[in-house]
Design a protein around this motif. Structure first.
Motif, PDB file in Angstrom:
ATOM      1  N   SER A   1       0.828  -1.205   0.000  1.00  0.00           N
ATOM      2  CA  SER A   1       0.000   0.000   0.000  1.00  0.00           C
ATOM      3  C   SER A   1       0.864   1.257   0.000  1.00  0.00           C
ATOM      4  CB  SER A   1      -0.896   0.016   1.243  1.00  0.00           C
ATOM      5  OG  SER A   1      -1.559   1.256   1.380  1.00  0.00           O
TER       6      SER A   1
ATOM      7  N   LEU B   1       0.691   4.348   1.658  1.00  0.00           N
ATOM      8  CA  LEU B   1      -0.041   4.991   2.740  1.00  0.00           C
ATOM      9  C   LEU B   1      -0.062   6.503   2.579  1.00  0.00           C
ATOM     10  CD1 LEU B   1      -1.642   4.578   5.322  1.00  0.00           C
ATOM     11  CD2 LEU B   1       0.516   4.645   6.603  1.00  0.00           C
TER      12      LEU B   1
ATOM     13  N   GLY C   1      -2.773   6.990   0.225  1.00  0.00           N
ATOM     14  CA  GLY C   1      -4.048   6.591   0.807  1.00  0.00           C
ATOM     15  C   GLY C   1      -4.585   7.562   1.833  1.00  0.00           C
TER      16      GLY C   1
ATOM     17  N   LEU D   1      -8.407   4.203   2.071  1.00  0.00           N
ATOM     18  CA  LEU D   1      -8.391   3.225   3.155  1.00  0.00           C
ATOM     19  C   LEU D   1      -9.484   3.470   4.190  1.00  0.00           C
ATOM     20  CD1 LEU D   1      -4.530   2.946   3.731  1.00  0.00           C
ATOM     21  CD2 LEU D   1      -6.000   1.381   2.451  1.00  0.00           C
TER      22      LEU D   1
ATOM     23  N   PRO E   1      -4.472  -1.202  10.308  1.00  0.00           N
ATOM     24  CA  PRO E   1      -5.348  -0.023  10.407  1.00  0.00           C
ATOM     25  C   PRO E   1      -5.387   0.583  11.805  1.00  0.00           C
ATOM     26  CG  PRO E   1      -6.382  -1.708   9.063  1.00  0.00           C
ATOM     27  CD  PRO E   1      -5.153  -2.339   9.656  1.00  0.00           C
TER      28      PRO E   1
ATOM     29  N   ALA F   1      -9.183  -1.853  -1.636  1.00  0.00           N
ATOM     30  CA  ALA F   1      -9.046  -1.275  -0.298  1.00  0.00           C
ATOM     31  C   ALA F   1      -9.233  -2.326   0.781  1.00  0.00           C
ATOM     32  CB  ALA F   1     -10.058  -0.143  -0.118  1.00  0.00           C
TER      33      ALA F   1
ATOM     34  N   PHE G   1      -6.441  -4.687   1.784  1.00  0.00           N
ATOM     35  CA  PHE G   1      -5.451  -4.193   2.743  1.00  0.00           C
ATOM     36  C   PHE G   1      -5.990  -4.182   4.170  1.00  0.00           C
ATOM     37  CE2 PHE G   1      -3.958  -2.093  -1.206  1.00  0.00           C
ATOM     38  CZ  PHE G   1      -2.646  -2.540  -1.205  1.00  0.00           C
ATOM     39  N   VAL G   2      -7.180  -3.642   4.355  1.00  0.00           N
ATOM     40  CA  VAL G   2      -7.643  -3.335   5.713  1.00  0.00           C
ATOM     41  C   VAL G   2      -8.599  -4.361   6.300  1.00  0.00           C
ATOM     42  CG1 VAL G   2      -7.292  -0.875   5.370  1.00  0.00           C
ATOM     43  CG2 VAL G   2      -9.528  -1.871   4.826  1.00  0.00           C
TER      44      VAL G   2
END
Length: 316
Positions: free
Chosen positions: A154, A156, A159, A169, A224, A270, A273-274
């Protein structure tokens, strides 16, 4: 010793993926950089950089002509265009026809050969199909065409920038609120956009090191909840948090994608990732991190979060 790669052509130079890559390529004095753009584009390019323009159709013949005379091609085309209409495959065929020695395809996310990733996100499956084709065609060329695949997890910094990613995110720095999916403890690798650009440049600068390799980048691994904790600590505020479950949303998004809604893929990206899903994003755990070999600057979570907070303040 491998002959240096000097003449580099980049496609998609002004997009979210392309901008940091172009910056890193232009900063390397041994490279001669050319930008390829489509006729309908209104993008502005850095002064003094050669630009080639072809039709929006991106035909194999046009691509071949544009690629001829270049040592390497970097494809930084965004997810939508590169996975539609077989464009990624035409780029590979054109590289072979034009005598290009190295291709870096448009990946920059997961390991697109990992079934955990391709089974969850359709575009990972599409990119995986492309990468397999590239590997096969390069092998058949007996060294005339080589490749480097870059997976960076990712971005970040991207994001957390709403202007760039639309709060990709689910973390809204300006409004001090966040959506936490499932446990909020899903671990994923983060690479800053700047380090991704450096990695591309250094992979091309050391072609013997990166030849026919999958390169995995990870500035750090986070979750997260760790991101939220850093944001709350640095802002000195308790954020509004909404807790959700990813499984129903994933089923809904997959159904939308299957029904022809390509935009559903961004929600799936998304959640990959989370959400509490296993897609092999913890590259450090997988043992596949190249940051040290490529000499990338060290980045840390708190530094990236600090930058996002400062950006949000500047936009007020």
């Amino acid at each position: 010793m491998t002959t240096p790669l000097k003449s580099i052509l980049i496609i998609g130079a002004t997009g979210s993926v392309g901008r940091p890559i172009l910056s890193a390529l232009l900063a390397e004095p041994s490279f001669t950089v050319t930008i390829l753009t489509r006729a309908s584009s209104s993008a502005k390019f850095p002064a003094g950089v050669p630009v080639k323009t072809i039709s929006d159709a991106y035909t194999t013949a046009e691509l071949t002509t544009a690629f001829t005379g270049h040592d390497a091609v970097v494809s930084a085309i965004s997810t939508g265009p590169v996975t539609k209409d077989d464009l990624a495959f035409r780029i590979i065929d054109a590289c072979l026809a034009a005598g290009v020695r190295r291709l870096i395809p448009s990946e920059f996310g997961a390991n697109n050969l990992d079934p955990r990733a391709t089974s969850l996100v359709p575009v990972y499956a599409l990119k995986g199909k492309m990468l397999k084709y590239l590997i096969e065609r390069a092998a058949a060329s007996k060294g005339k065409l080589t490749w480097t695949s870059i997976s960076c997890g990712s971005w970040l910094d991207w994001g957390l920038n709403p202007a760039a990613s639309g709060n990709f995110l689910g973390i809204d720095v300006k409004r001090r609120k966040a959506t936490i999916w499932d446990s909020g403890r899903a671990r994923f690798s983060v690479t800053t956009s700047g380090n991704t650009g450096f990695a591309v440049a250094r992979a091309l600068l050391h072609p013997e090191l990166s030849e026919n390799k999958q390169i995995f980048l990870s500035d750090f691994v986070t979750t997260p909840r760790e991101i939220l904790e850093s944001l709350e600590r640095q802002t000195g505020e308790k954020w509004a948090v909404e807790e959700k479950q990813s499984a129903p949303r994933i089923r809904e998004l997959k159904a939308q994608f299957d029904a022809g809604d390509f935009n559903a893929t961004f929600g799936l990206l998304a959640l990959s990732f989370v959400g509490d899903v296993e897609v092999g994003y913890d590259f450090e755990k997988e043992g596949k991190v190249w940051n040290g070999e490529l000499g990338l600057p060290v980045q840390r979570l708190d530094e990236v979060v600090k930058g996002a907070i400062e950006l949000a303040k500047a936009a007020e």
